[in-house]
Scaffold this active site. Structure first.
Site, short mmCIF file in Angstrom:
data_model
loop_
_atom_site.label_atom_id
_atom_site.label_comp_id
_atom_site.label_asym_id
_atom_site.label_seq_id
_atom_site.Cartn_x
_atom_site.Cartn_y
_atom_site.Cartn_z
N GLY A 6 0.84 -1.20 0.00
CA GLY A 6 0.00 0.00 0.00
C GLY A 6 0.87 1.25 0.00
O GLY A 6 0.69 2.17 -0.81
N LYS A 7 1.86 1.26 0.88
CA LYS A 7 2.81 2.39 0.92
C LYS A 7 3.55 2.50 -0.40
O LYS A 7 3.76 3.61 -0.91
CB LYS A 7 3.89 2.13 1.99
CG LYS A 7 3.50 2.27 3.41
CD LYS A 7 4.78 2.11 4.25
CE LYS A 7 4.51 2.10 5.72
NZ LYS A 7 5.75 1.92 6.51
N ASP A 53 8.39 5.23 8.62
CA ASP A 53 7.65 4.57 9.68
C ASP A 53 6.46 5.46 9.95
O ASP A 53 6.58 6.68 10.04
CB ASP A 53 8.50 4.38 10.94
CG ASP A 53 7.88 3.32 11.85
OD1 ASP A 53 7.73 2.17 11.38
OD2 ASP A 53 7.53 3.63 12.99
N ASP A 65 -7.36 2.93 6.69
CA ASP A 65 -8.04 3.83 5.75
C ASP A 65 -9.57 3.75 5.76
O ASP A 65 -10.23 4.79 5.70
CB ASP A 65 -7.52 3.61 4.32
CG ASP A 65 -6.14 4.22 4.09
OD1 ASP A 65 -5.69 5.00 4.95
OD2 ASP A 65 -5.53 3.91 3.06
P1 ITT Z 1 7.16 -1.48 6.44
O1 ITT Z 1 7.69 -1.40 7.87
O2 ITT Z 1 7.69 -2.66 5.71
O3 ITT Z 1 7.30 -0.19 5.71
P2 ITT Z 1 4.61 -1.68 7.83
O4 ITT Z 1 3.19 -1.84 7.38
O5 ITT Z 1 5.09 -2.60 8.92
O6 ITT Z 1 5.56 -1.76 6.53
P3 ITT Z 1 4.96 0.55 9.64
O7 ITT Z 1 5.80 -0.24 10.59
O8 ITT Z 1 5.36 1.95 9.29
O9 ITT Z 1 4.83 -0.19 8.24
O10 ITT Z 1 3.48 0.54 10.20
C1 ITT Z 1 2.54 1.35 9.60
C2 ITT Z 1 1.15 0.89 10.00
O11 ITT Z 1 0.39 2.06 10.34
C3 ITT Z 1 0.46 0.26 8.81
O12 ITT Z 1 0.63 -1.15 8.79
C4 ITT Z 1 -0.98 0.68 9.05
O13 ITT Z 1 -1.56 -0.20 10.00
C5 ITT Z 1 -0.84 2.07 9.68
N1 ITT Z 1 -0.79 3.11 8.62
C6 ITT Z 1 0.27 3.90 8.30
N2 ITT Z 1 -0.04 4.71 7.27
C7 ITT Z 1 -1.30 4.41 6.92
C8 ITT Z 1 -2.15 4.88 5.92
O14 ITT Z 1 -1.76 5.79 5.02
N3 ITT Z 1 -3.38 4.36 5.86
C9 ITT Z 1 -3.79 3.43 6.73
N4 ITT Z 1 -3.03 2.90 7.69
C10 ITT Z 1 -1.78 3.39 7.79
#
Ligand code: ITT
Length: 194
Positions: free
Chosen positions: A12-13, A70, A154
């Site tokens: 998603g990111k 993050d 989201d």
């Molecule tokens: P990476 O560490 O591999 O980048 P991750 O999903 O583990 O992936 P994070 O540790 O940064 O990433 O955790 C981010 C979490 O916060 C993500 O899994 C979502 O649950 C929430 N999140 C962050 N940005 C978001 C967004 O734009 N929309 C919805 N949820 C989001």
């Protein structure tokens, strides 16, 4: 064209950041392109610390400029939780749906509106230079799911001033307002003027 590896396993990111850097002088290379998406333990106590841990880990493998983020959701009534634990709020290996259900359940004890904000701490690291930028998106958590776009929280996040959740917006629309777009647009400007 400068190539940047985006140190994330989160598709998603990745989709959002690839669009943010579209039509710029940067080409985003994903860990999926490189065929190696390592599990990186996020042992930091802040978003910024965890972003650096991811960027350094991937830089050490590929020795190429890296970007990472993050990010997470901070709910006012929960004193900023789930915060850095947003991805694993409902437990290790939980799904986005598990997290959303848990949050809605926990917030039933509190009055509405459930004010919250998304936070994104972005970093660029090339072995010598570290550049960081932060972006935030204020809004509220609602108790029903709306929309199927995006990821994570989201479907239950209503940005301030909008009557659609982030999951009802297209990636282009989300990228006009999101915490991640704000952080990476600032980061890009800083890398360009470096
Ligand atoms: P990476 O560490 O591999 O980048 P991750 O999903 O583990 O992936 P994070 O540790 O940064 O990433 O955790 C981010 C979490 O916060 C993500 O899994 C979502 O649950 C929430 N999140 C962050 N940005 C978001 C967004 O734009 N929309 C919805 N949820 C989001």
């Amino acid at each position: 064209m400068t190539e940047l590896i985006f140190a994330t396993g989160n598709k998603g990111k990745l989709a959002e950041v690839q669009k943010i850097f579209e039509n710029t002088n940067f080409k985003i290379i994903s860990l999926y392109d490189l065929g190696d998406v390592p599990e990186i333990e996020e042992t930091g106590s802040t978003f910024a610390e965890n972003a650096l841990i991811k960027a350094e880990a991937i830089f050490n493998i590929h020795k190429m400029p890296v970007i990472a983020d993050d990010s997470g959701l901070a709910v006012e009534q929960l004193n900023g939780d789930p915060g850095i634990y947003s991805a694993r709020y409902a437990g290790e290996n939980c799904t986005y749906d598990d997290n959303n259900k848990k949050l809605i359940k926990v917030l039933r004890e509190y009055d509405t509106p459930h004010k919250a904000k998304f936070v994104c701490s972005a970093i660029y690291f090339d072995g010598a230079n570290k550049i960081t930028a932060v972006g935030e998106l204020p809004g509220e958590i609602i108790s029903e799911y709306r929309g199927t776009n995006g990821f994570g929280y989201d479907p239950i996040f209503l940005p301030d001033g909008f009557d659609k959740t982030l999951a009802e917006l297209t990636t282009e629309e989300k990228n006009k307002i999101s915490h991640r777009a704000k952080a990476f647009n600032k980061l890009r400007t800083q890398i360009e003027i470096r």
